[in-house]
Design a protein around this motif. Structure first.
Motif, short mmCIF file in Angstrom:
data_model
loop_
_atom_site.label_atom_id
_atom_site.label_comp_id
_atom_site.label_asym_id
_atom_site.label_seq_id
_atom_site.Cartn_x
_atom_site.Cartn_y
_atom_site.Cartn_z
N GLU A 148 -2.96 57.35 -28.73
CA GLU A 148 -3.88 58.20 -29.49
C GLU A 148 -3.85 59.61 -28.94
OE1 GLU A 148 -7.92 56.95 -29.71
OE2 GLU A 148 -7.44 55.10 -30.77
N LEU A 149 -3.87 60.58 -29.82
CA LEU A 149 -3.93 61.97 -29.41
C LEU A 149 -5.31 62.26 -28.84
CD1 LEU A 149 -2.69 64.81 -29.29
CD2 LEU A 149 -3.59 65.19 -31.59
N ASP A 150 -5.35 62.87 -27.67
CA ASP A 150 -6.60 63.24 -27.02
C ASP A 150 -6.46 64.67 -26.53
OD1 ASP A 150 -9.11 63.17 -25.85
OD2 ASP A 150 -8.40 62.17 -24.03
N LEU A 151 -6.75 65.62 -27.40
CA LEU A 151 -6.58 67.04 -27.09
C LEU A 151 -7.95 67.68 -26.98
CD1 LEU A 151 -4.49 69.36 -26.77
CD2 LEU A 151 -4.75 69.75 -29.23
N ASP A 152 -8.23 68.30 -25.84
CA ASP A 152 -9.50 68.99 -25.66
C ASP A 152 -9.27 70.50 -25.80
OD1 ASP A 152 -8.30 69.78 -23.26
OD2 ASP A 152 -9.59 68.53 -22.01
N ALA A 153 -10.34 71.27 -25.66
CA ALA A 153 -10.26 72.73 -25.85
C ALA A 153 -9.31 73.37 -24.85
CB ALA A 153 -11.65 73.35 -25.75
N ALA A 154 -9.31 72.91 -23.61
CA ALA A 154 -8.41 73.48 -22.60
C ALA A 154 -6.95 73.18 -22.95
CB ALA A 154 -8.75 72.94 -21.22
#
Length: 85
Positions: free
Chosen positions: A9-15
């Motif tokens: 699963e893609l888990d992209l945060d703001a950083a």
């Protein structure tokens, strides 16, 4: 337009997004937006870029897959009219 297939699963945060955007800027690529599949393992991303190769270079640098890169020039609207991108 870029199609990406992720192993998990893609888990992209703001950083993480900021890092991708900085790499893109170095390659003169602008990420406009992405569609995420229900299982969060595939994305369809729209970019402005000087070439498909620039998108591929940015993807490699960011450690992102770029399984399919398709150059698009127009939008097809529901009334069958074309709108330049």
């Amino acid at each position: 337009m870029v199609e990406r297939q992720f192993a998990d699963e893609l888990d992209l945060d703001a950083a993480g997004a900021d890092g991708v955007n900085r790499i893109n800027a170095d390659e003169n690529v602008r990420w406009l937006y992405s569609f995420l599949s229900a299982d969060k393992r595939k994305t369809y991303c729209l970019y402005e870029a000087p070439s498909p190769e620039a998108i591929r270079r940015a993807a490699v640098r960011a450690g992102l897959p770029a399984d399919i890169v398709v150059e698009v020039t127009d939008r097809l609207l529901p009334d069958a009219s074309l709108s330049p991108i």
